[in-house]
Scaffold this active site. Sequence first.
Site, short mmCIF file in Angstrom:
data_model
loop_
_atom_site.label_atom_id
_atom_site.label_comp_id
_atom_site.label_asym_id
_atom_site.label_seq_id
_atom_site.Cartn_x
_atom_site.Cartn_y
_atom_site.Cartn_z
N ARG A 58 -93.39 -38.23 21.83
CA ARG A 58 -92.63 -37.78 20.66
C ARG A 58 -91.14 -37.64 20.94
NH1 ARG A 58 -95.63 -33.53 17.03
NH2 ARG A 58 -94.71 -32.11 18.54
N GLU A 95 -101.54 -26.12 31.35
CA GLU A 95 -102.33 -24.90 31.23
C GLU A 95 -103.55 -24.95 32.14
OE1 GLU A 95 -104.27 -22.16 27.69
OE2 GLU A 95 -103.13 -23.95 27.18
#
Length: 170
Positions: A58, A95
């Site tokens: 993106r 994460e």
Amino acid sequence: MDIQNYIREIQDFPKPGIAFKDITPLLANPEATKTCLDMLLKNLRDEKIDKVVGVESRGFFFGTLIANGLNAGFVPVRKPKKLPYETLTASYELEYGTDVLEIHTDAIKAGERVIIHDDVLATGGTAKAVCELVEKLGGTIVQCNFLMELSFLNGREKIKQYNVFAPLVY
């Protein structure tokens, strides 16, 4: 024009508990895209920039537009095995685990002034890895530039030695 009106929030995407900021409505509207680009370029117009580094995927959308607006080259940073030439790699923490980004070894020359662009500054791991790649190639980071910052994730802390700009902060 308030570009926040063109960012859609999708709950539980890509996994439960995540509120994903979807920029596709922004990209679909030429006026909103131009307004957003003007915001991203606003404080860079007087800077001499050689390269804009866009982060997969993106970061490519506005990264190429920013490069064009600054009359600078565009450099993609991609996931492993997506770039065809010799690459330099940097790993970063996710994460759950780690990931890797790559840049062509000839993408930035020593002393070139660089903007790093991605859509979102979240935890800062990706941005930090890209900064490491740019500096290993000898680039000077003028700004880490994001469409939006998720300030509650404290990503700015990981790249606090750089000039960080995001027109939208959540």
